[in-house]
Write a protein that holds these residues in place. Sequence first.
Motif, PDB file in Angstrom:
ATOM      1  N   VAL A  16      41.960  42.373  34.932  1.00  0.00           N
ATOM      2  CA  VAL A  16      42.307  43.548  34.146  1.00  0.00           C
ATOM      3  C   VAL A  16      41.100  43.857  33.266  1.00  0.00           C
ATOM      4  O   VAL A  16      40.605  42.976  32.565  1.00  0.00           O
ATOM      5  CB  VAL A  16      43.558  43.324  33.289  1.00  0.00           C
ATOM      6  CG1 VAL A  16      43.868  44.568  32.465  1.00  0.00           C
ATOM      7  CG2 VAL A  16      44.752  42.961  34.163  1.00  0.00           C
ATOM      8  N   GLN A  51      44.000  47.439  36.012  1.00  0.00           N
ATOM      9  CA  GLN A  51      43.887  46.359  36.990  1.00  0.00           C
ATOM     10  C   GLN A  51      42.878  46.751  38.069  1.00  0.00           C
ATOM     11  O   GLN A  51      42.976  47.844  38.643  1.00  0.00           O
ATOM     12  CB  GLN A  51      45.240  46.090  37.645  1.00  0.00           C
ATOM     13  CG  GLN A  51      45.202  45.103  38.797  1.00  0.00           C
ATOM     14  CD  GLN A  51      44.899  43.683  38.338  1.00  0.00           C
ATOM     15  OE1 GLN A  51      45.498  43.191  37.380  1.00  0.00           O
ATOM     16  NE2 GLN A  51      43.972  43.016  39.016  1.00  0.00           N
ATOM     17  N   THR A  75      41.331  45.146  41.596  1.00  0.00           N
ATOM     18  CA  THR A  75      41.427  44.115  42.621  1.00  0.00           C
ATOM     19  C   THR A  75      40.284  44.295  43.605  1.00  0.00           C
ATOM     20  O   THR A  75      40.053  45.413  44.107  1.00  0.00           O
ATOM     21  CB  THR A  75      42.766  44.195  43.355  1.00  0.00           C
ATOM     22  OG1 THR A  75      43.837  44.015  42.406  1.00  0.00           O
ATOM     23  CG2 THR A  75      42.873  43.112  44.423  1.00  0.00           C
TER      24      THR A  75
END
Length: 121
Positions: free
Chosen positions: A94, A116, A118
């Motif tokens: 995050v 967030q 990824t």
Amino acid sequence: QVLLQESGPGLVKPSQTLSLTCTVSGGSMTTNFSTWSWIRQPPGKGPEWMGVIAFDGNTYYNPSLKSRTSISRDTSRNRFSLQLSSLTPEDTAVYYCARGSPHTAGSFDFWGQGTQVTVSS
């Protein structure tokens, strides 16, 4: 009340470059002695300070990330950006932007809600 809002992609591929933007409202990025940082928190780990851009445009980076990190700003839009290159899954976290506290060195008084990111193929 200073508000910060992160924006950017939630999913990026390994080896790519992450670009995030933090839009600031309720305060000017050029206010004397103000500082504006990027901080990230990987899953299950503590927060990691990545770097900062100061009111005068000077930048400072975490030595462990310096070779891959760049912070810039657009004062006309009162926002600053993070670029992190050569991504690996270990960059999954995050990501937060925050204003440095004018009263306590090394702390932050206003934070974005976080976004967030990824890293995955």
